[in-house]
Design an enzyme around this catalytic site. Sequence first.
Site, short mmCIF file in Angstrom:
data_model
loop_
_atom_site.label_atom_id
_atom_site.label_comp_id
_atom_site.label_asym_id
_atom_site.label_seq_id
_atom_site.Cartn_x
_atom_site.Cartn_y
_atom_site.Cartn_z
CB SER A 97 -0.98 -0.02 1.17
OG SER A 97 -2.10 0.77 0.89
CE LYS A 149 -15.39 20.48 11.07
NZ LYS A 149 -14.03 20.32 10.49
#
Length: 286
Positions: A97, A149
């Site tokens: 990764s 948010k």
Amino acid sequence: MALFTGAMAFFRGLGSKSRPLSGDKIGLCKIEGMITDAREVTDFLAELRADESVKGVLLRIDSPGGSVAPSQELYQAVQELAKVKPVVVSMGTAAASGGYYAAAPATLIVANPGSITGSIGVRAEYVNVQGLLEKLGLKTDLMASGKMKAAGSPTQPLTREQRAYLMALILDLHQQFVSDIASARGLAEADVAKLADGRALTGRQALEAKLVDKLGGQELAMTTLREMVKADQNIPVIEGPEKKLPLLPRLLGASLSAVVQALGQDAARSSAGSSGPDGISLEYRQ
């Protein structure tokens, strides 16, 4: 005062390796463990890039990946270094990764047949404790300036719209990963995309997929680098970045130093990927 100054100079030197002052050299840079902060490695790679006496660099990677931005910073640093001098990667147990992301722009990648690599993709996770709080008779009130948010709050379930928003972030980061690997390895994006479902590959499988160039260990990688820069086996090696430990562990010995390092790695792992939306960990990690 002279005694104090001399003692401080001595302790600063503990654990550091002496560097040859003149003549051609090879750099050895290590990327180890979870990638949470790339600054020490990128600074060392910049130092090796600027040093004209360093003719090539061996990049030893043993990492399962980590946070997104530091992985990209490593990619950029290796890319810039490889423009001016050969960079050979040696993969240890894993370069997966984000660890593979850092390796991709090198001049040549060498992996052990059993190294774990690839794992091209993005993972995100967060812990929702709403059920636990309810059992304890606790309730939270969350106020936010916008409906996105609060996405990823551990005390609130994700709405369908928030989930779609987070998936859009993940897919954009994924596409950046795929595009950079394709560019660095000279592969078609479509071919990289076929492999970019998060699957890990052995070094042997990665060779077949053209994600690495050669099978072998660190000794073969170093020999290959020496051949590339036309150097013999006696060429000095500059190794880094140096591990910076507090003064007390250096005074008390290696066993305590190992404990401090382990604690630091645990703390780094717990904070990996914390730069995403509130409560969400976004990572290039196996």
